[in-house]
Enzyme design. Sequence first.
Site, PDB file in Angstrom:
ATOM      1  N   ASN A   9       0.885  -1.192  -0.081  1.00 26.78           N
ATOM      2  CA  ASN A   9       0.043  -0.055  -0.057  1.00 26.78           C
ATOM      3  C   ASN A   9       0.770   1.208  -0.135  1.00 26.78           C
ATOM      4  OD1 ASN A   9      -2.877  -1.111   0.033  1.00 26.78           O
ATOM      5  ND2 ASN A   9      -2.167  -1.924   2.074  1.00 26.78           N
ATOM      6  N   ASP A  92       1.132 -12.631  -1.556  1.00 30.25           N
ATOM      7  CA  ASP A  92       2.247 -12.983  -0.626  1.00 30.25           C
ATOM      8  C   ASP A  92       2.066 -14.329  -0.211  1.00 30.25           C
ATOM      9  OD1 ASP A  92       2.964 -10.517  -1.133  1.00 30.25           O
ATOM     10  OD2 ASP A  92       2.792  -9.834   1.076  1.00 30.25           O
TER      11      ASP A  92
END
Length: 240
Positions: A9, A92
């Site tokens: 982010n 991830d």
Amino acid sequence: MNIVIDSGNTYSKAGWFENEKLLRYTTGLSFDELIRTIREEQPEHILFSSVSYTEAEFIEALQMPVRVHSLSPQTPLPISKCYDTPETLGADRIAACAGANFLFPDEDILVIDMGTCITYDLIDSSAAFQGGLISPGVRMRFKAMHSFTKRLPMIDPETVSELVGKSTRTAMLSGVMNGTLAEIEGIIQMYRHKFPELRVVICGGDITFFESSLKPPIFAVPELVLIGLNRILTYNVSLQ
């Protein structure tokens, strides 16, 4: 040379690989810094994994004649997914398991990634991602105690050895850090009951707080996600 990118982010992490060998990596890159760094390197292939930017936005910013692959639920993988909602599976998580399977093929592996959340994922000896569980990370636990009470302070994680806290601060530290350690060890034991030959691999930014306290054998691979992203990239290049 390959470059793989794990873009969050706020910041990005990039890894440089020659075939399967990690040459170096850089963390804390802004998007503009990431673009400048890649332009200086002239890679042959790029794998872009991001929660903030689309593949089209990345390619437009890059302005380079290089093949860009992106990691999405439709990307071909060197492992299979036995997961009920593959479209919601975090990049991830799947990258870390791809990396673990590459490093330790033909083994049952529990991958523990200690980031904002703590994820525990099982990839079995047939290279099938079986899923796992998601738990709050240590900073999230501290933030929750501070946010949901009127008097508990906001504190940062640190390595602790004392079980019995003698102040509010040290009691909170013991609760979060020793509690998280107990959680990790307990979940490992539950998985080892089902998979006696289980290999445990840990990664993520918070492993430094727990690595020395976990009972061996535990394998710490800090850049496991980047290794997995590169494995996914080389697999896709091989399909061309």
